[in-house]
Design an enzyme around this catalytic site. Structure first.
Site, PDB file in Angstrom:
ATOM      1  N   LEU A 243      11.398  -7.381   1.741  1.00 40.41           N
ATOM      2  CA  LEU A 243      11.008  -8.778   1.936  1.00 40.41           C
ATOM      3  C   LEU A 243      11.988  -9.687   1.205  1.00 40.41           C
ATOM      4  O   LEU A 243      12.425  -9.361   0.105  1.00 40.41           O
ATOM      5  CB  LEU A 243       9.620  -9.007   1.338  1.00 40.41           C
ATOM      6  CG  LEU A 243       8.434  -8.573   2.186  1.00 40.41           C
ATOM      7  CD1 LEU A 243       7.192  -8.487   1.339  1.00 40.41           C
ATOM      8  CD2 LEU A 243       8.244  -9.536   3.323  1.00 40.41           C
TER       9      LEU A 243
ATOM     10  N   GLU B 107      -1.291 -13.015   1.784  1.00 41.29           N
ATOM     11  CA  GLU B 107      -1.924 -11.814   1.214  1.00 41.29           C
ATOM     12  C   GLU B 107      -1.467 -11.620  -0.224  1.00 41.29           C
ATOM     13  O   GLU B 107      -0.315 -11.934  -0.549  1.00 41.29           O
ATOM     14  CB  GLU B 107      -1.474 -10.562   2.000  1.00 41.29           C
ATOM     15  CG  GLU B 107      -1.839 -10.576   3.450  1.00 41.29           C
ATOM     16  CD  GLU B 107      -1.115  -9.481   4.231  1.00 41.29           C
ATOM     17  OE1 GLU B 107      -0.534  -8.558   3.623  1.00 41.29           O
ATOM     18  OE2 GLU B 107      -1.123  -9.568   5.465  1.00 41.29           O
TER      19      GLU B 107
ATOM     20  N   LYS C  68       0.151  -9.736  -3.120  1.00 43.64           N
ATOM     21  CA  LYS C  68       1.228  -8.736  -3.074  1.00 43.64           C
ATOM     22  C   LYS C  68       0.892  -7.650  -4.106  1.00 43.64           C
ATOM     23  O   LYS C  68       1.089  -7.815  -5.307  1.00 43.64           O
ATOM     24  CB  LYS C  68       2.573  -9.374  -3.392  1.00 43.64           C
ATOM     25  CG  LYS C  68       3.764  -8.414  -3.186  1.00 43.64           C
ATOM     26  CD  LYS C  68       5.102  -9.156  -3.273  1.00 43.64           C
ATOM     27  CE  LYS C  68       6.288  -8.209  -3.071  1.00 43.64           C
ATOM     28  NZ  LYS C  68       6.343  -7.136  -4.097  1.00 43.64           N
TER      29      LYS C  68
ATOM     30  N   ARG D 197       8.283   4.945   1.013  1.00 35.17           N
ATOM     31  CA  ARG D 197       9.204   4.043   1.720  1.00 35.17           C
ATOM     32  C   ARG D 197      10.623   4.585   1.653  1.00 35.17           C
ATOM     33  O   ARG D 197      11.381   4.508   2.631  1.00 35.17           O
ATOM     34  CB  ARG D 197       9.143   2.667   1.064  1.00 35.17           C
ATOM     35  CG  ARG D 197      10.034   1.618   1.708  1.00 35.17           C
ATOM     36  CD  ARG D 197       9.914   0.266   1.026  1.00 35.17           C
ATOM     37  NE  ARG D 197      10.866  -0.655   1.624  1.00 35.17           N
ATOM     38  CZ  ARG D 197      12.164  -0.635   1.351  1.00 35.17           C
ATOM     39  NH1 ARG D 197      12.641   0.248   0.487  1.00 35.17           N
ATOM     40  NH2 ARG D 197      12.980  -1.489   1.939  1.00 35.17           N
TER      41      ARG D 197
ATOM     42  N   LYS E 271       3.119 -14.493   5.766  1.00 32.86           N
ATOM     43  CA  LYS E 271       3.628 -13.986   7.057  1.00 32.86           C
ATOM     44  C   LYS E 271       3.237 -14.943   8.176  1.00 32.86           C
ATOM     45  O   LYS E 271       2.120 -15.478   8.176  1.00 32.86           O
ATOM     46  CB  LYS E 271       3.008 -12.621   7.375  1.00 32.86           C
ATOM     47  CG  LYS E 271       3.241 -11.566   6.299  1.00 32.86           C
ATOM     48  CD  LYS E 271       2.409 -10.313   6.573  1.00 32.86           C
ATOM     49  CE  LYS E 271       2.597  -9.324   5.447  1.00 32.86           C
ATOM     50  NZ  LYS E 271       1.751  -8.120   5.590  1.00 32.86           N
TER      51      LYS E 271
ATOM     52  N   LYS F  77       7.183 -14.513  -5.635  1.00 29.65           N
ATOM     53  CA  LYS F  77       7.029 -13.706  -6.851  1.00 29.65           C
ATOM     54  C   LYS F  77       6.462 -14.576  -7.960  1.00 29.65           C
ATOM     55  O   LYS F  77       6.985 -15.655  -8.237  1.00 29.65           O
ATOM     56  CB  LYS F  77       8.392 -13.164  -7.293  1.00 29.65           C
ATOM     57  CG  LYS F  77       9.156 -12.422  -6.213  1.00 29.65           C
ATOM     58  CD  LYS F  77       8.616 -11.041  -5.956  1.00 29.65           C
ATOM     59  CE  LYS F  77       9.145 -10.077  -6.984  1.00 29.65           C
ATOM     60  NZ  LYS F  77       8.838  -8.674  -6.660  1.00 29.65           N
TER      61      LYS F  77
END
Ligand SMILES: NC(=O)c1cnc(OC2CCCC2)nc1N
Length: 327
Positions: free
Chosen positions: A84, A114, A116, A137, A287, A311
């Site tokens: 992201l 949402e 994080k 991932r 998003k 952040k």
């Protein structure tokens, strides 16, 4: 008990245990005591011991796998697990909004916000409704096959209520309570401590012995549908509701907004409320809700143009006991 009766009893017990697991691990609202739950598990285990050909991979007795692995196999993700872009202040969010609206020729836009989750991104694959494979991932294209460790996480369904073939993505994490308890146990055993819940979740899922992973209380929040057979889903929020209906643990704090100033208010409110959560978050993910608009916006070399991670400022650096995961 004859074979037929045993078969009926096994089916009944698996259904009851699955229901109670959902109440306990997904809804955080247990309907029976731990003793009653353990009693049902013991009864199912005894029946499966007597009738081994009646054991199926989705049985709750099959969550903790066999032998430790020599290493983890590599898995190439069917669709890459993207990283992201970051936003660090309100103006970064306003810039993101401007880029999105320019990219969409000034159509109206709905955003989903949402929490994080500060854990480890994982990908889960289901074929005909059965959980068949799970991976980290990794570098976004290739991850590690940690299926047998993910099977030990009670909030991950081993079988979906419909025979769907799909991939979902989410975050595996350890709650603050489970993290503190684990470090207390490790301190008593004079073992190195984990620095934070994220490291302890990653360290737990990287264990080659599934019994160790099973001994660590891990949780999940699923936040994305990867590929899915046939079904028509038009927006991210619709996808999240669908994931809930399938029995996945989906974070309830998500909200949709039509203006970036509302998103900024929401982000600010969580900057303050963050310490109240029973798990760690390191920001918010915003998003574009419409999949058609996501498609239109596309991706940069490594990140979607339709999402950004805001952040939070790092909490004042507190001295943390250094940690290294003793394997
Ligand atoms: N840590 C999280 O909670 C989180 C991470 N990533 C995403 O979405 C990415 C996935 C693909 C594009 C956006 N959502 C989240 N909630």
């Amino acid at each position: 008990m004859d074979r037929m009766a045993a078969e009926q009893q096994i089916i009944k017990l698996k259904k009851r245990i699955e229901e109670e697991s959902r109440h306990y691990y997904i809804e955080d609202n247990p309907q029976i005591t731990d003793q009653e739950y353990d009693q049902m598990m013991r009864e199912l285990q005894d029946l499966e011991d007597q009738w081994p050909d009646m054991v199926s991979p989705d049985s709750p007795t099959q969550r903790v796998g066999g032998m430790p692995l020599p290493f983890f196999e590599k898995i190439v993700h069917t669709t890459p697990m993207l990283s992201l872009g970051n936003a660090f202040d309100e103006n970064d969010l306003r810039d993101f909004d401007r880029r999105v609206r320019q990219g969409l020729g000034n159509q109206s836009v709905r955003y989903v916000c949402e929490l994080k989750i500060d854990g480890l991104a994982v990908s889960l694959r289901y074929e005909n409704g059965l959980f068949v494979k799970g991976a980290t991932r990794g570098d976004g294209t290739t991850g590690e096959d940690i299926t047998q460790n993910l099977r030990t996480i009670r909030s991950i369904p081993l079988r979906l209520p419909e025979p769907i073939t799909m991939e979902v993505r989410g975050e595996a994490f350890m709650s603050k309570f489970a993290f503190d308890r684990l470090n207390k146990e490790r301190a008593e055993r004079e073992e190195a401590l984990f620095a934070n819940p994220r490291n302890s979740a990653a360290g737990s899922l990287r264990q080659l012995d599934p019994k160790i992973a099973a001994s660590r209380t891990l949780s999940t929040f699923i936040y994305q549908i990867g590929e899915i057979d046939g079904r028509q889903i038009d927006s991210h929020s619709e996808g999240l509701t669908f994931l809930e209906q399938l029995g996945f643990s989906v974070n309830q704090e998500r909200r949709t907004f039509d203006e970036i100033e509302e998103v900024i208010q929401f982000v600010q409110s969580w900057t303050i409320k963050r310490p109240e959560l029973s798990y760690e978050i390191d920001g918010m993910v915003i998003k574009v809700d419409s999949f058609a608009q996501q498609q239109e916006l596309g991706f940069t070399a490594k990140s979607p143009r339709w999402a950004i991670a805001y952040k939070f400022p790092a909490e004042e650096a507190v001295t943390q006991l250094k940690d290294i995961e003793v394997s």
